[in-house]
Design a protein around this motif. Sequence first.
Motif, mmCIF file in Angstrom:
data_model
loop_
_atom_site.group_PDB
_atom_site.id
_atom_site.type_symbol
_atom_site.label_atom_id
_atom_site.label_comp_id
_atom_site.label_asym_id
_atom_site.label_seq_id
_atom_site.Cartn_x
_atom_site.Cartn_y
_atom_site.Cartn_z
ATOM 1 N N CYS A 383 0.844 -1.191 0.000
ATOM 2 C CA CYS A 383 0.000 0.000 0.000
ATOM 3 C C CYS A 383 0.887 1.252 0.000
ATOM 4 C CB CYS A 383 -0.867 -0.024 1.248
ATOM 5 S SG CYS A 383 -1.833 1.455 1.506
ATOM 6 N N CYS A 386 0.223 3.229 3.624
ATOM 7 C CA CYS A 386 0.718 2.737 4.915
ATOM 8 C C CYS A 386 1.757 1.624 4.779
ATOM 9 C CB CYS A 386 -0.454 2.236 5.757
ATOM 10 S SG CYS A 386 -1.211 0.739 5.110
ATOM 11 N N CYS A 399 -6.153 -2.691 0.655
ATOM 12 C CA CYS A 399 -5.103 -2.800 1.670
ATOM 13 C C CYS A 399 -5.650 -3.580 2.866
ATOM 14 C CB CYS A 399 -4.638 -1.419 2.106
ATOM 15 S SG CYS A 399 -3.378 -1.478 3.381
ATOM 16 N N CYS A 402 -5.017 -0.752 6.131
ATOM 17 C CA CYS A 402 -5.812 0.455 6.323
ATOM 18 C C CYS A 402 -7.164 0.400 5.613
ATOM 19 C CB CYS A 402 -5.031 1.689 5.884
ATOM 20 S SG CYS A 402 -4.727 1.776 4.125
#
Length: 468
Positions: A383, A386, A399, A402
């Motif tokens: 991702c 993050c 993801c 997150c």
Amino acid sequence: MRGKYCCSGVVGEPTVQVMEEAGEKILFELLRALKIPVHYATTGKKLSYLDRLTARLTYAVRVWCERISELGLKTQRDCSPYEREIQHITGLSAAFVQQARDKALWMWAQYREAHKDWERELSRAKPGTKWYKKLLKREPAEPCTSPKSSLKKIPTRFDTRTGTIEVSNLKISPLVIRISTLKRGEKLTILLNPSKWHLEMLARAAELRGFELIKRGKKYFVHLLCKYFVRAQPVHAVRGVDLGVRRAIASVKLPKHPRNFSLLRYDDKWLRIRELDDRIAHLQRLRKWNVLKKLRHKRRHVAEDYDRKLAKEFAAGTENEIVVIGDPQQIRYHKYRGDGDKRGRKILQHWSYSRLADTIIEKLKERGIIGIRFNEWGTSSECHKCGGKLKAKGRRVVCTNCGMQYDREFNSCVRVVQKASTYLKHKTRAALKRSRKLAGAIDELARTIDDSGLEPWMKMEAHLLVGG
Ligand SMILES: [Zn+2]
């Protein structure tokens, strides 16, 4: 265009003109080989002479390669005590022998670099595994040692001492080369058959850096090495590029903006290629060898043509930016027969990303923009917000950390830029220069950014990319 062109000497007028025009602006050096065919009306006698000369030069390169291998020679100075001997063995003049030496040294430098890469890869692999055994088989071979290479001619670079390019007033050919022969003081004039485009490019060249004589099939070509200067574009943004099979070139220009994500596709490349494959298979069943012979290079030419056009289209859409291209080279290197992913491997093997990436970089450079290749390992599964692991969901990715959802290529493009900046930040400039894929680009890039009138925050970002 008039007067005499001198190989590897500076051609007066164009250089001065380019320099004046550019003023204090930064210039890129651009090297380009113009591939000009030898005139079709060249007599058989002259052609057989070229055959003999290139064969003799190839022999000289081979002898040098042997010496280098036996004695571990590395520089021109190491080689100088053996020049006389090789002149004697090959019957070539000192200049020809030195040109052969330079080629041999270059081949060995390439080999050493490839071998170092291979050693590094091997030291990382676990002994006894399938991958380790695979790697052992891939050890790069010393130049001129494989049985296949003994059939090939090795071109050497002609310079002012051994060959000149001259403008002629012959009706049949506006351009000729004059090369030294095996006999002292005797010169051979070879007519060339340049296109209008070749002549235009030649007139624009700032410097000629010699030429090579190359035989393709039964035809000879002269590869003229020309140097050009291109004005560098100031850098205002960074663009991440993800090359793909279906979506050929996906890119994101940062700083982010909703419309900065762009996609380029091959309109009908795969369709056309499949058509050709089917036709070839059909002809093979019918055993029509003569037709097949004519089609031999067609597939490659068609594919190259699509790549070139696409790269051109992409380059035309770039302005004032640095381009970082995600490079799947490492991924392909790690895909080997028996790894359990037959389909994935097949797609990768048939996909010409490397040629496409190089063509893009070349086309960008012509516009004064720097493009670099960067190992994209992991970019498609992390991702960009993050760093969490991504799960595929059709063409999109989610993801697991997150919960954000993105377009797959969009995420890869952003991630490539992020990874490139952190990687380059931790490397010294010297280390980067040693790296083959960035050779020369770093200094030019740093200078471009410094003189770019870039907004301060963007300058920071750009400097992270070059480690400045
Ligand atoms: Zn995330």
